[in-house]
Each structure stands twice: as C-alpha cells, then as structure tokens.
Scaffold this active site. Structure first.
Site, mmCIF file in Angstrom:
data_model
loop_
_atom_site.group_PDB
_atom_site.id
_atom_site.type_symbol
_atom_site.label_atom_id
_atom_site.label_comp_id
_atom_site.label_asym_id
_atom_site.label_seq_id
_atom_site.Cartn_x
_atom_site.Cartn_y
_atom_site.Cartn_z
ATOM 1 N N TYR A 265 -2.681 10.697 9.345
ATOM 2 C CA TYR A 265 -1.642 9.642 9.363
ATOM 3 C C TYR A 265 -0.529 10.016 10.348
ATOM 4 C CZ TYR A 265 2.337 6.835 7.657
ATOM 5 O OH TYR A 265 3.426 5.994 7.567
ATOM 6 N N LYS B 106 0.760 8.116 13.886
ATOM 7 C CA LYS B 106 2.107 7.590 14.165
ATOM 8 C C LYS B 106 2.673 8.195 15.447
ATOM 9 C CE LYS B 106 2.669 4.670 10.748
ATOM 10 N NZ LYS B 106 2.795 3.234 10.977
HETATM 11 N N1 LIG Z 1 6.602 3.555 2.469
HETATM 12 C C1 LIG Z 1 7.066 4.581 3.164
HETATM 13 O O1 LIG Z 1 7.675 5.539 2.630
HETATM 14 C C2 LIG Z 1 6.895 4.634 4.654
HETATM 15 C C3 LIG Z 1 7.426 5.732 5.339
HETATM 16 C C4 LIG Z 1 7.288 5.790 6.715
HETATM 17 C C5 LIG Z 1 6.660 4.764 7.400
HETATM 18 N N2 LIG Z 1 6.133 3.695 6.685
HETATM 19 C C6 LIG Z 1 5.475 2.648 7.471
HETATM 20 O O2 LIG Z 1 5.983 1.367 7.060
HETATM 21 C C7 LIG Z 1 4.960 0.378 7.196
HETATM 22 C C8 LIG Z 1 4.777 -0.360 5.888
HETATM 23 O O3 LIG Z 1 4.518 0.582 4.871
HETATM 24 P P1 LIG Z 1 4.414 0.172 3.335
HETATM 25 O O4 LIG Z 1 4.873 1.348 2.537
HETATM 26 O O5 LIG Z 1 5.016 -1.153 3.116
HETATM 27 O O6 LIG Z 1 2.816 0.070 3.184
HETATM 28 P P2 LIG Z 1 1.923 -0.658 2.089
HETATM 29 O O7 LIG Z 1 2.724 -1.082 0.918
HETATM 30 O O8 LIG Z 1 0.733 0.228 1.895
HETATM 31 O O9 LIG Z 1 1.453 -1.963 2.881
HETATM 32 C C9 LIG Z 1 0.641 -1.835 4.009
HETATM 33 C C10 LIG Z 1 0.454 -3.205 4.596
HETATM 34 O O10 LIG Z 1 -0.401 -3.092 5.746
HETATM 35 C C11 LIG Z 1 -1.468 -4.022 5.597
HETATM 36 N N3 LIG Z 1 -2.659 -3.561 6.292
HETATM 37 C C12 LIG Z 1 -3.329 -2.394 6.127
HETATM 38 N N4 LIG Z 1 -4.389 -2.356 6.936
HETATM 39 C C13 LIG Z 1 -4.382 -3.519 7.644
HETATM 40 C C14 LIG Z 1 -5.222 -4.073 8.644
HETATM 41 N N5 LIG Z 1 -6.293 -3.414 9.099
HETATM 42 N N6 LIG Z 1 -4.917 -5.299 9.139
HETATM 43 C C15 LIG Z 1 -3.843 -5.974 8.698
HETATM 44 N N7 LIG Z 1 -3.012 -5.510 7.744
HETATM 45 C C16 LIG Z 1 -3.292 -4.296 7.230
HETATM 46 C C17 LIG Z 1 -1.683 -4.124 4.089
HETATM 47 O O11 LIG Z 1 -2.413 -5.302 3.790
HETATM 48 P P3 LIG Z 1 -3.315 -5.448 2.435
HETATM 49 O O12 LIG Z 1 -2.378 -5.922 1.352
HETATM 50 O O13 LIG Z 1 -4.357 -6.444 2.829
HETATM 51 O O14 LIG Z 1 -3.896 -4.093 2.132
HETATM 52 C C18 LIG Z 1 -0.234 -4.169 3.626
HETATM 53 O O15 LIG Z 1 0.310 -5.443 3.811
HETATM 54 C C19 LIG Z 1 3.712 1.121 7.675
HETATM 55 O O16 LIG Z 1 3.631 1.046 9.073
HETATM 56 C C20 LIG Z 1 3.983 2.548 7.250
HETATM 57 O O17 LIG Z 1 3.273 3.484 8.025
HETATM 58 C C21 LIG Z 1 6.238 3.607 5.343
#
Ligand SMILES: NC(=O)c1ccc[n+]([C@@H]2O[C@H](COP(=O)([O-])OP(=O)(O)OC[C@H]3O[C@@H](n4cnc5c(N)ncnc54)[C@H](OP(=O)(O)O)[C@@H]3O)[C@@H](O)[C@H]2O)c1
Length: 283
Positions: free
Chosen positions: A175, A179
């Site tokens: 992961y 990034k």
């Molecule tokens: N949460 C954290 O602490 C954190 C920290 C650093 C960075 N981030 C970044 O923030 C962003 C959002 O994170 P989050 O925590 O909200 O993640 P999340 O709750 O796991 O949601 C991920 C989203 O991405 C979608 N997705 C995954 N694979 C996909 C694909 N192949 N095509 C289209 N959509 C896809 C999922 O859709 P489905 O519902 O269909 O699965 C979901 O809507 C990401 O880029 C993540 O790397 C998050």
C-alpha cells in the site's frame, strides 16, 4: 445583455460509496451551486450515497471501476454532456486498502509465498496508481476546458519516505509503495501541465476513522495479533509526530481540512505532496 447565471463548480469524486469519498460528496453537495459527479464501482450497493443523492439534486451518481478505462471514458462522456465539456475539480479518492496481509513486512512473507507478495504489490499498484492514471487521462480533456483546473490525488503519509524511516513504519508495504508511486505520477502530470495552468497535487487526509462500525467499537476489524501490531504502529506514529494524540480523526474533520488545502493550493504549488494540514505534518 449581461449573463446573470452563476458558474456551477463541477467536481468528480471517485470512491464515493463510503468513507472519505462519501464525506466529500456530503460536504460539497451542501452548496446547491456545486455540481457533484460521484463515481462508484457499484451503483446498486452504494446505499448511503444513493440516499444522499435523493436529498441533493446536485449529486449525480455514475458507475465506473477505476481499473476499467472504457467505463471511465463513458463516465467522462456523461459528465461532459452535463457540464458542456468541462470539469473544475477531479478528486481521485478511490483506493484499494485491504488490510489482509497488511502486517507483513516486505521480507516477512512465508517461505514459498513469493507469488503472494508479487500479487499484493500488483493489486495495490493496479488500483492505486494505474487506476488513478486512467481516471486522470479520461477526465483531463474536461479539466483542460474547465475554469478551476485542479486535479487532486488522495495519497497517504505512509507514502512519504522521510516519515517511513522516522516512524519505523515497516508494515503495509505494498500500500505504501503504491502511494509513493502515485505521488510521482502526480508530479509527472504537474511537470507536463504547469504551463497550461492545471494544478496537480497529492494530499494525505490524515489517519481517518472510516470503519463502518458503531463509534465505540474498535475502528478496524482485526485479529488480536493485528490489533497488537496496530497499537505498535500508533506508538511509532506518535514518536514521529509528538504532538499527535494517537487517535484517528473523523471523516468530517479530515474532508473539511483537505477541502481547505485544495482551495489554498495555487499553480505555484503544482506537484506538491502535502497533508490535511497543508504541510508535511502527516498526523
Ligand atoms: N482512512 C485513512 O486513515 C486513510 C489514511 C491515509 C490515506 N487514505 C486514503 O483516503 C482515500 C479514501 O480512504 P477511505 O478510508 O475512505 O477508504 P474506504 O472506506 O476503504 O473506501 C475506499 C473507496 O474506494 C473505492 N474503491 C476501491 N477500489 C476501487 C476501484 N477499483 N474502483 C473504484 N472504486 C474503488 C471503494 O468502493 P467500494 O465501496 O465499491 O469498495 C470505496 O468507495 C484512499 O485513497 C486512501 O488511500 C485513507
């Protein structure tokens, strides 16, 4: 005669079904002048987004998996027909972040399971890097024709080289690698399109509680070993960020801060990789 119509800023948000992506849609749709195109890979299961879109007519839900460039082009054509061929903001939020085998270090995969290590790296790169590149390529003609010209990739502090070493963050390697590669892809676009005034930036949202569970429960489904490793991770993050209280922030706060950063970024910042604070403080 003067044209009194107000410009409606248009936004494409990927990964809008849940978590941070859904929160972007929620906050942006409050302004009735904003036009939001919420991309999900399955419109039938995106129940929270669909419910939100029934309350806000400025949300349009479109289906596209970001690894499917034909579906992305079809989504871009739908956006173009609604906006007259333009797009102001593209927010690449969707990501693959499956915690399975997340606790293994690069050399920690069991003997004989090298294929699994390769598979993991490929999967993260396919969605988090190639998927974002396909998305940008599909929507770039609209952004070039748009007024605001901002393309954002939601990245992560774990993709920062200095933070990785300082925090001793050895796990979650595929992961993190995806990034860091994403950040470089964004820098490539920035280098290519600065002269045209298109801003590209990678922004980390902080550590955000996006688990879909009641708030009092553990915020991550994990085995006891994984929970222990997670606790160790938090301690390491605290060492690298002494002012941080060790708790993830809520999507509401993260998205509010990221939107403020997006607002402040100018073409002079193009290619930047910053946090929700607008700097290199990742937590
Ligand atoms: N949460 C954290 O602490 C954190 C920290 C650093 C960075 N981030 C970044 O923030 C962003 C959002 O994170 P989050 O925590 O909200 O993640 P999340 O709750 O796991 O949601 C991920 C989203 O991405 C979608 N997705 C995954 N694979 C996909 C694909 N192949 N095509 C289209 N959509 C896809 C999922 O859709 P489905 O519902 O269909 O699965 C979901 O809507 C990401 O880029 C993540 O790397 C998050």
């Amino acid at each position: 005669m003067a044209d009194y119509r107000q410009h409606m800023p248009s936004y494409v948000i990927t990964g809008a079904s849940r978590g941070i992506g859904l929160e972007f849609v929620r906050q942006l749709s409050k302004d009735a002048l904003n036009q939001i195109f919420a991309l999900v890979r399955n419109t039938h299961t995106a129940s929270q987004l669909l419910a939100l879109s029934t309350q806000h007519p400025n949300i349009r839900v479109l289906q596209a998996d970001i690894v499917d460039h034909a579906a992305l082009k079809a989504a871009a054509a739908e956006v173009a027909s609604a906006t007259g061929g333009t797009l102001d903001y593209l927010i690449n939020n969707a990501a693959y972040m499956d915690p399975e085998r997340n606790m293994l270090t690069l050399d920690g995969y069991p003997q004989g399971q090298e294929a699994l290590l390769e598979e993991d790296i490929h999967k993260f790169i396919q969605v988090n890097v190639i998927g974002v590149i396909h998305t940008i390529n599909a929507f770039l003609p609209l952004v070039r024709a748009g007024g605001t010209k901002k393309v954002i990739a939601i990245s992560s502090g774990v993709g920062d080289l200095a933070f990785t070493v300082e925090a001793g963050y050895v796990i979650s390697a595929p992961y993190s690698i995806s990034k860091a590669a994403l950040n470089l892809a964004i820098a490539k676009y920035a280098a290519q399109y600065k002269a045209e005034g298109i801003l590209f930036a990678s922004i980390s949202p902080g550590l955000v509680d996006t688990a879909q569970k009641p708030p009092d429960e553990q915020w991550w489904t994990a085995s006891p070993e994984e929970l222990e490793a997670f606790g160790q991770m938090i301690e390491r993050f605290k060492n690298a960020a002494p002012g941080w209280d060790g708790r993830p922030i809520q999507p509401e706060q993260s998205v509010r801060m990221v939107l403020a950063v997006i607002d402040q970024l100018t073409i002079e910042d193009t290619g930047a990789f910053v946090s929700h604070h607008g700097n290199k403080v990742w937590l």
